[in-house]
Design an enzyme around this catalytic site. Sequence first.
Site, PDB file in Angstrom:
ATOM      1  N   HIS A  96     -17.908  -0.506  10.826  1.00  0.00           N
ATOM      2  CA  HIS A  96     -17.349  -1.324  11.912  1.00  0.00           C
ATOM      3  C   HIS A  96     -18.098  -2.655  12.038  1.00  0.00           C
ATOM      4  O   HIS A  96     -18.512  -3.058  13.124  1.00  0.00           O
ATOM      5  CB  HIS A  96     -17.406  -0.558  13.235  1.00  0.00           C
ATOM      6  CG  HIS A  96     -16.602   0.715  13.238  1.00  0.00           C
ATOM      7  ND1 HIS A  96     -15.234   0.723  13.148  1.00  0.00           N
ATOM      8  CD2 HIS A  96     -16.985   2.017  13.305  1.00  0.00           C
ATOM      9  CE1 HIS A  96     -14.791   1.979  13.171  1.00  0.00           C
ATOM     10  NE2 HIS A  96     -15.831   2.773  13.260  1.00  0.00           N
ATOM     11  N   ASP A 270     -15.406   0.038  19.220  1.00  0.00           N
ATOM     12  CA  ASP A 270     -16.245  -0.008  18.022  1.00  0.00           C
ATOM     13  C   ASP A 270     -15.789  -1.073  17.041  1.00  0.00           C
ATOM     14  O   ASP A 270     -16.450  -1.341  16.036  1.00  0.00           O
ATOM     15  CB  ASP A 270     -16.346   1.366  17.342  1.00  0.00           C
ATOM     16  CG  ASP A 270     -15.006   1.941  16.951  1.00  0.00           C
ATOM     17  OD1 ASP A 270     -13.977   1.242  17.080  1.00  0.00           O
ATOM     18  OD2 ASP A 270     -14.967   3.116  16.516  1.00  0.00           O
TER      19      ASP A 270
END
Length: 372
Positions: A96, A270
Amino acid sequence: MLVGVPTETKNEEYRVAITPAMAAALVHQGHRVIVQSGAGKGSAIEDDELKESGAEIVPDRVEIFKNSELILKVKEPQLDEVTRLQPGQMLFTFLHLAAYPKISQALVKSGAIAIAYETVQLASGELPMLSPMSEIAGRMAVQTGANLMERTHGGRGILIGGTTDVPPAQVTIIGAGNAGRHAAIVAAGMGANVNILDINPAPLEKIDELRLKQVTTIRSSRETIDSLMPKTDLLIGAVLITGARAPVIISADHIKSMRPGSVVIDIAIDQGGCIETARETTHADPTYVVDGVTHFAVGNIPGAVPHTSTYALTKATMPYVSALTDGIETALKRFPELIGGVNISGGNVTNRSVAESLGMPYTEALTALGLK
């Protein structure tokens, strides 16, 4: 190959990147597996189970980061872990990176090959390793939201499914991908009235095929969102653009228009979050209030159910892990979709969406890997 699995260090992260069955399979293939003591405890996997499967248990992460050729994790490495990575080492985990620029910059400096679970994408568009976690996050978002709507948790005191002569909660879901779809299924199953929005008709059509009576699918527009927010009791943000930072869809003004005691859950946090007022929280301190609206924006939602999450994740990662133990070139031939997972290699950002989100130069992965 030497495969290493450290204990996760992200706040309240109890998942682990290996199970006894996975360890046994790797050892059977002739590989050496070392696991940090206690790495599986949060997922109800004891050291003895891993030892019986052929893994070696080491007391800390020092040997893992020093000697492993392939390091398996669940969440993005923390900065103190990145400094331990070495040039050429392979790291396979959720990254991420669009949401974590400092970690991205440190990974570039490390010289390691960082492969992200979430950007491995099949030709069909499916994300095979992100999908099981998205399913869990979507289901948990509704479960969590139902609790937060209770008066004892700061909510308006609404039962999500209502009762005789009292209407159920109004749930609005932004994004009809895997997480949004499963959130809709669970919310409808609990009796809520659900509106789910997406700009793309294809995932909405998938949901329509489920024939969920209490779910209305809607092509997303600013006007529709404006009209829904004042009536929404539980808002779930589930927007995803593979590898890129999530676009902000819900503004601070939208949050102001919601009734006090309403609840917001941003699954997309995220990837930076799709709600303007969202900031990442932890399981230890999961909520805060803005304009009377409770916000839940935990960056590792599936970490709250680590036993389920660990087994779901490792079943998805195992084929790719097995291929990577034969070397990156062999793995890419066996699973071409892995090329999209290579986010960083040899000091280069090698996923175009990640590079654009971070404002960093992009280098083609095969070139950075020396395979072209």
